[in-house]
Enzyme design. Sequence first.
Site, mmCIF file in Angstrom:
data_model
loop_
_atom_site.group_PDB
_atom_site.id
_atom_site.type_symbol
_atom_site.label_atom_id
_atom_site.label_comp_id
_atom_site.label_asym_id
_atom_site.label_seq_id
_atom_site.Cartn_x
_atom_site.Cartn_y
_atom_site.Cartn_z
ATOM 1 N N ARG A 1 45.060 31.697 40.773
ATOM 2 C CA ARG A 1 44.250 32.815 41.260
ATOM 3 C C ARG A 1 44.028 33.894 40.192
ATOM 4 O O ARG A 1 44.011 35.084 40.466
ATOM 5 C CB ARG A 1 44.889 33.437 42.509
ATOM 6 C CG ARG A 1 44.982 32.484 43.685
ATOM 7 C CD ARG A 1 43.593 32.024 44.139
ATOM 8 N NE ARG A 1 43.713 31.046 45.233
ATOM 9 C CZ ARG A 1 43.740 29.720 45.065
ATOM 10 N NH1 ARG A 1 43.624 29.207 43.844
ATOM 11 N NH2 ARG A 1 43.848 28.904 46.078
ATOM 12 N N SER B 1 42.070 35.419 52.563
ATOM 13 C CA SER B 1 43.515 35.453 52.343
ATOM 14 C C SER B 1 43.925 36.802 51.769
ATOM 15 O O SER B 1 43.383 37.237 50.751
ATOM 16 C CB SER B 1 43.937 34.336 51.387
ATOM 17 O OG SER B 1 43.704 33.076 51.972
ATOM 18 N N GLU C 1 45.986 39.643 47.280
ATOM 19 C CA GLU C 1 44.892 38.838 46.758
ATOM 20 C C GLU C 1 43.569 39.570 46.947
ATOM 21 O O GLU C 1 42.652 39.447 46.146
ATOM 22 C CB GLU C 1 44.836 37.476 47.455
ATOM 23 C CG GLU C 1 43.818 36.523 46.859
ATOM 24 C CD GLU C 1 44.008 35.091 47.320
ATOM 25 O OE1 GLU C 1 43.000 34.386 47.438
ATOM 26 O OE2 GLU C 1 45.151 34.673 47.541
#
Length: 306
Positions: A178, A227, A297
Site C-alpha cells: 500500500r 478500507s 489507510e
Amino acid sequence: MFADIVPDLKARMPDLRGKLEANAPTAPLSWFRTGGPAQVLFTPADQDDLASFLRGLDRTVPVLVVGLGSNLLVRDGGWEGVMIRLGKGFAEVSVEPGHRVRAGAGAPDVKVARAAAEAGIAGLSFLRGIPGAVGGALRMNGGAYGGETKDVLVEAKGVTHTGEAVSFTNAQMGFTYRHSSVPDDVIFTEALFEGRPGDPDEILAEMNAITEARSSTQPVNTRTGGSTFKNPPGRKAWELVDAAGCRGLRIGDAQVSEMHCNFLINHGSATAAEIEGLGEEVRRRVRETSGVELEWEIKRVGIAKA
C-alpha cells in the site's frame, strides 16, 4: 471561507484551459460526502494544462490531488491551498499491442479492468475490486483479491510541482504494501499496464465474482472511504477491530460498519471530525486490547475546526 486567490491566478496564467473555482465545496468530491471547502479547486484540461498551471503556481501554495475521492477525508475546516481534481481529461483508457492497457490517472480502476476483459487481457481483473482511480492505485500500490498494481504496471507518467514531465518504470516506483516511494511532489497522470492472453468470457466471469464478493462482504452502497486501516504485518485489520469490540461503534452519524468493521460509514450528517474521531477511538481500543498500532489507510487532509 478562505481568501479568494482565483483572480490573481487567472491574471498570472491567462492561457489556462481548465476550470478554477474559489472556495469550492469538497463534500461532493469524496465518497464520505463531508468536509470543508477548498480555497481553490482546479480541474485541468489535460497534462499540458496541468504542467502549465504548476509552473505558474507559487511554490509555497499547498497542493492536493484528488481522483475519485474514494479514500479521502477532508477535515471540516477545508483545504487551504489548491486542490487539483483529475477529471475527464485524465480518464481515457485504450488497449495497445502486447496485452497492454494505457489509462489516465483519473480513470476508474474498474474501467481499466473492463477494457482489459473485453480485449481478452487477463491479469487486471483485481482492479475491479479497488473502488478508486488509477492515480490512487499508483500512489498506494492498490490491490485486491490477490493482485496488486506492482504486478501489472509497466510505466507511470506524471508531472512534478514545478511542471516537469517525469516517468517511472515499475522498479523505480519503489512499491511496497500500500505504498510507492515516488516523491510526494509528483502528480501521476498516466499508467501503462500489461497483462497476459485470456478468454474474455472467463475474465468477465472472474470480475463478476469479485463484484459479488464485494457486495456480500463490504458496505459498497454507503458513504464510506473504503478500507480504513492498513493490515498490520501478518494480521488483518478488521479482525483486530472486531476483537476490540468496535463493530457497530458509533459517534454521531459516523459508525464502524457492522458488515465489515474495517469500514467507517457516514449515515448522512456525520462531520469529518466525527469520522476521524471514531477512527482514532478504534485505534485506541485496538492498541489497548492487542498492543497493535493500526495505521490509517484513508488519507486525512485539511484543517480541523476548533
